[in-house]
Design a protein around this motif. Structure first.
Motif, short mmCIF file in Angstrom:
data_model
loop_
_atom_site.label_atom_id
_atom_site.label_comp_id
_atom_site.label_asym_id
_atom_site.label_seq_id
_atom_site.Cartn_x
_atom_site.Cartn_y
_atom_site.Cartn_z
N ILE A 191 -9.84 -31.65 -1.46
CA ILE A 191 -9.14 -32.11 -0.32
C ILE A 191 -7.80 -32.53 -0.65
CG2 ILE A 191 -9.29 -33.92 1.28
CD1 ILE A 191 -12.36 -33.78 1.00
N GLU A 192 -7.76 -32.94 -1.96
CA GLU A 192 -6.19 -33.51 -2.46
C GLU A 192 -5.53 -31.83 -2.51
OE1 GLU A 192 -3.81 -35.52 -5.93
OE2 GLU A 192 -6.17 -35.53 -5.94
N HIS A 193 -6.09 -30.89 -3.04
CA HIS A 193 -5.21 -29.64 -3.25
C HIS A 193 -4.90 -29.24 -1.75
CE1 HIS A 193 -7.03 -28.48 -7.51
NE2 HIS A 193 -6.10 -29.38 -7.47
N TYR A 194 -5.70 -29.26 -0.90
CA TYR A 194 -5.47 -28.88 0.43
C TYR A 194 -4.40 -29.57 0.88
CZ TYR A 194 -6.69 -27.30 5.56
OH TYR A 194 -6.58 -26.67 6.43
N GLY A 195 -4.23 -31.01 0.78
CA GLY A 195 -3.14 -31.49 1.10
C GLY A 195 -1.73 -31.24 0.68
N ASP A 196 -1.82 -30.95 -0.94
CA ASP A 196 -0.70 -30.29 -1.58
C ASP A 196 -0.18 -29.18 -0.88
OD1 ASP A 196 -1.21 -32.70 -3.16
OD2 ASP A 196 -2.27 -31.22 -4.63
N ILE A 197 -0.87 -28.01 -0.49
CA ILE A 197 -0.75 -26.86 0.02
C ILE A 197 0.00 -26.97 1.42
CG2 ILE A 197 -1.50 -24.64 0.97
CD1 ILE A 197 -3.79 -25.00 -1.74
N LEU A 198 -0.82 -28.03 2.28
CA LEU A 198 -0.23 -28.19 3.78
C LEU A 198 1.23 -28.77 3.61
CD1 LEU A 198 -3.36 -29.70 5.42
CD2 LEU A 198 -2.43 -27.39 5.78
N ASP A 210 2.34 -34.43 7.87
CA ASP A 210 1.15 -35.03 8.55
C ASP A 210 -0.35 -34.85 8.04
OD1 ASP A 210 3.07 -37.02 9.61
OD2 ASP A 210 2.89 -35.83 11.60
N GLY A 211 -0.52 -33.56 8.04
CA GLY A 211 -1.83 -32.90 7.80
C GLY A 211 -2.06 -33.01 6.33
N ALA A 212 -0.85 -32.90 5.35
CA ALA A 212 -1.18 -33.35 4.00
C ALA A 212 -1.43 -34.83 3.74
CB ALA A 212 0.21 -33.10 3.17
N VAL A 213 -0.78 -35.73 4.41
CA VAL A 213 -1.10 -37.22 3.98
C VAL A 213 -2.60 -37.33 4.65
CG1 VAL A 213 -0.50 -39.46 5.05
CG2 VAL A 213 1.34 -37.83 4.42
N ASP A 214 -3.08 -36.96 5.75
CA ASP A 214 -4.17 -37.16 6.08
C ASP A 214 -5.19 -36.72 5.07
OD1 ASP A 214 -3.37 -38.37 8.47
OD2 ASP A 214 -3.89 -36.34 9.79
N ASN A 215 -4.99 -35.40 4.39
CA ASN A 215 -5.90 -34.88 3.50
C ASN A 215 -5.85 -35.93 2.25
OD1 ASN A 215 -7.70 -32.52 4.32
ND2 ASN A 215 -5.70 -32.23 5.05
#
Length: 542
Positions: free
Chosen positions: A498-505, A512-517
C-alpha cells in the motif's frame, strides 16, 4: 620312476604347494607342470594345476587336467566335483550325468548329488529322468518341501497342472494343519487362472487357521483377481492387523498404492492400512514412519509430524525420517522444533547436506544470520552435484548476507545460485528487489523481476517487486500497472504494498491519493519515521 625321480617329484610337489600357499601362483603352476612332466599319473598335481587354471577362468585346460585326474583316481570326490564345475562352465551339461553317477557311487547316501543329477536332467529337458531321481531322493530323505518344489517345477514345465495339484493335495491330506501347502496349491491354481479353485482352497485354510496373515493376503489377491475390490481390501485389513505377519511385506503393499495416487480411494486405503500397522506393530519405528508418509500424502501435516516424532523416538538411526520431520516443522513455522530436531539429527548425521541447509533456513527465519550462514555454507561444501540444493543454498546465503548488510557477498551468492538454476523464481525476485532498494544494476533487476513473474504469475510479492523496480527506473505508469496487480492478488493488503502504491501515485501527480494510501499503510501497522514524514510533508521521501 627311479628312486631319485620319485624324490624329485615329492620335492617339486611340496615346493609347488608352498608357492601356492603364499599366492605365488605363477611359480606354483610351473612346479606342478614339471611334476606332471616327470610323473604324468600324479593325480594330485593334475588336480592342483586344474584348480590354478580355474582361478584364471581357464576352464577348458582345467577340464582336460581333471579328466586325466579322475582316470587315475576315480574314487576322489573333489576331483569329480571340480570336473562337474568345469562341465557347467564349458556348457558340457550332457556330460554331468556320468559325473554325478560317480559321485553317487562314492557317496550313495548324500542327497545333494542326487539333486545335482536331477538338475542336470532338468536343464537337458529330460523331465521324466529327473522325476525318477526325485523318487530316489524321497527313498533317502522322505517327503520334503524341496522335493515338492522341484517336482512342481517339472510338472508345470510339462503343463501337467493336475499332477502338480494332486501332489499338493496329497501333502494336505497327509498333514491338514500345514497351511503352507494350502497356500502353495492356491498359488498354483491362481497362476493358472483357476481362481475359483484357489478361493475354495484358501477358504478351507482360513477355517483351519483364521489368524494366518499369509492366508488373508492370498485371499486379498484372489478377490482382486475376481474384481471384488471391497472383499480384497477387507482381507488386507485383516492381514495388517496380525502382528505375526512380517511388517516389511505389509509396507511393500502400502507402497504399492503410490502409483495409483492421486486417486482418493487409493490414498484413503493406503492411509488406513498404514494406521493399522501402528496398532499391530506399536514398537516398530517403520510403522510410524510409513504412516507419517501416508498422512503427508493426504496433507495431514500435523498428524504426520506426530508420527515422525514417534518413529524417531523409537529409532533415531533412520535419517530420511528425521529430514521429513524437519521439513514439516519448517513448513508449519515451528522454528524451534526444526532447530532442535535438525541439530539432533546432525549430531548423528553431520555430513547430510540437506539437513545442514534446513537447519540453516530455520536460523535464517529466526534472524540469527551468523548461525544460518554457518549451516548453509556446510551444505554447499558437503554437496557438489545436487543443483537444486546448491541453488537454494546460495540463494539463502544471499538473503543472509543482505540482512547482515554485506551486499557484495549477497550479490555474489545470488549470482552463484543462478548458475545452478537460472529460473529460481525466488532468487530472481529477491535479488531484483535488493538491487532496486540501492538503485544498483536496475536493468539487470528489471529483467530478473520480469522473469520471476513469468515463472510464477499472479504472485503478489513478485508483482510488487517488479512495480518497485519500474518505479526506480522512473517508469511510473508501468509501476502503476504492476502495483495494481499486486494489490489485486494480495489478500492481506500488506502495508508495504500500500505504501508503494502511494509512492507511485505521488509521481503520477495524485498527491491526495498518495497521502491516503500512506495513511492506510500506517493503519496497517507500518510505523516507520519515513512513512510519518511522507504523510506530514505530503511528498515522497526515500
Amino acid at each position: 620312476m627311479t628312486a631319485t625321480d620319485s624324490a624329485m617329484v615329492k620335492q617339486l610337489f611340496f615346493s609347488a604347494l608352498s608357492a601356492k600357499t603364499i599366492e605365488n601362483t605363477t611359480l606354483a603352476s610351473e612346479l606342478f607342470e614339471r611334476v606332471t612332466q616327470l610323473d604324468p599319473a600324479n593325480d594330485a598335481s593334475l588336480y592342483e594345476l586344474a584348480i590354478l587354471k580355474k582361478t584364471k577362468n581357464n576352464y577348458a585346460d582345467a577340464q582336460t587336467l581333471l579328466e586325466k585326474a579322475v582316470t587315475v583316481n576315480p574314487d576322489n570326490e573333489w576331483y569329480w566335483t571340480a570336473l562337474a564345475d568345469c562341465y557347467e562352465k564349458n556348457n558340457g551339461i550332457d556330460k554331468l550325468d556320468n559325473v554325478f553317477n560317480e559321485l553317487i557311487r562314492i557317496h550313495p547316501d548324500k542327497p545333494d548329488y542326487y539333486y545335482d543329477k536331477a538338475n542336470a536332467f532338468f536343464y537337458l529337458n529330460k523331465y521324466d529322468d529327473a522325476l525318477k531321481v526325485y523318487d530316489k531322493i524321497e527313498e533317502l530323505t522322505g517327503p520334503t518341501d524341496d522335493l515338492l518344489a522341484n517336482r512342481q517345477k517339472i510338472y508345470l514345465k510339462q503343463g501337467k497342472v493336475d499332477l502338480a495339484a494332486q501332489q499338493l493335495e496329497q501333502m494336505i491330506t497327509a498333514d491338514p494343519s500345514q497351511i503352507k501347502y494350502y497356500l502353495f496349491l492356491a498359488q498354483l491354481y491362481s497362476s493358472n487362472n483357476f481362481t475359483d479353485k484357489a478361493l475354495k482352497v484358501l477358504l478351507s485354510a482360513e477355517k483351519i487357521k483364521p489368524n494366518s496373515g499369509l492366508v488373508h493376503l492370498a485371499l486379498a489377491d484372489v478377490y482382486r483377481d475376481k474384481k471384488n475390490v471391497e472383499a480384497s481390501y477387507n482381507e488386507l485389513t485383516l492381514a495388517f492387523a496380525i502382528p505375526d505377519l512380517d511388517i516389511e511385506q505389509k509396507i511393500k503393499i502400502v507402497l504399492g498404492y503410490l502409483p495409483q495416487f492421486p486417486d482418493p480411494n487409493a490414498k484413503a486405503s493406503a492411509l488406513e492400512l498404514s494406521r493399522i500397522l501402528t496398532v499391530a506393530h506399536p514398537q516398530d519405528a517403520k510403522a510410524y514412519a510409513i504412516y507419517g508418509d501416508m498422512l503427508l500424502q493426504n496433507e495431514k501435516l500435523k498428524d504426520a509430524k506426530a508420527m515422525y516424532q514417534k518413529s524417531v523416538a523409537l529409532n533415531s538411526q533412520v535419517y530420511e525420517v528425521q529430514e521429513q520431520l524437519v521439513r514439516i516443522e519448517l513448513g508449519d513455522n515451528d522454528i524451534e522444533g526444526a532447530i532442535k530436531d535438525g541439530e539432533n539429527s546432525l549430531s548423528l548425521f553431520p555430513n547430510q547436506a540437506w539437513m545442514n541447509y534446513l537447519v540453516g533456513v530455520a536460523w535464517l527465519q529466526k534472524k540469527d544470520y551468523h548461525k544460518a550462514v554457518g549451516y548453509i555454507k556446510n551444505a554447499t561444501s558437503l554437496e557438489l552435484q545436487d543443483k537444486d540444493l546448491l541453488s537454494q543454498s546460495f540463494s539463502s546465503l544471499g538473503d543472509c548476507y543482505h540482512d547482515l548488510k554485506d551486499n557484495k557477498s549477497a550479490y555474489e551468492a545470488y549470482d552463484k545460485a543462478l548458475t545452478y538454476n537460472a529460473d529460481n523464481a525466488f532468487t530472481l525476485n529477491n535479488y531484483a528487489y535488493y538491487l532496486s532498494l540501492t538503485g544498483e544494476q536496475l536493468d539487470k533487476a528489471e529483467k530478473m523481476s520480469k522473469r520471476s513473474n513469468e515463472l510464477q504469475p499472479n504472485n503478489a510479492s513478485f508483482e510488487d517487486t517488479y512495480a518497485w523496480v519500474l518505479f526506480k527506473q522512473k517508469d511510473y505508469k508501468g509501476a502503476k500497472t504492476w502495483i495494481d496487480k499486486a494489490l489485486a492478488n494480495d489478500t492481506t493488503k500488506s502495508a508495504g504494498k500500500i505504501e508503494h502504491y502511494g509512492d507511485i501515485l505521488f509521481y503520477l501527480g495524485d498527491v491526495d491519493g498518495a497521502v491516503d494510501n500512506w495513511k492506510k499503510a500506517k493503519d496497517k501497522g507500518d510505523k516507520s519515521p519515513v512513512l510519518e514524514r511522507k504523510i506530514n510533508e505530503k511528498k515522497y521521501i526515500e
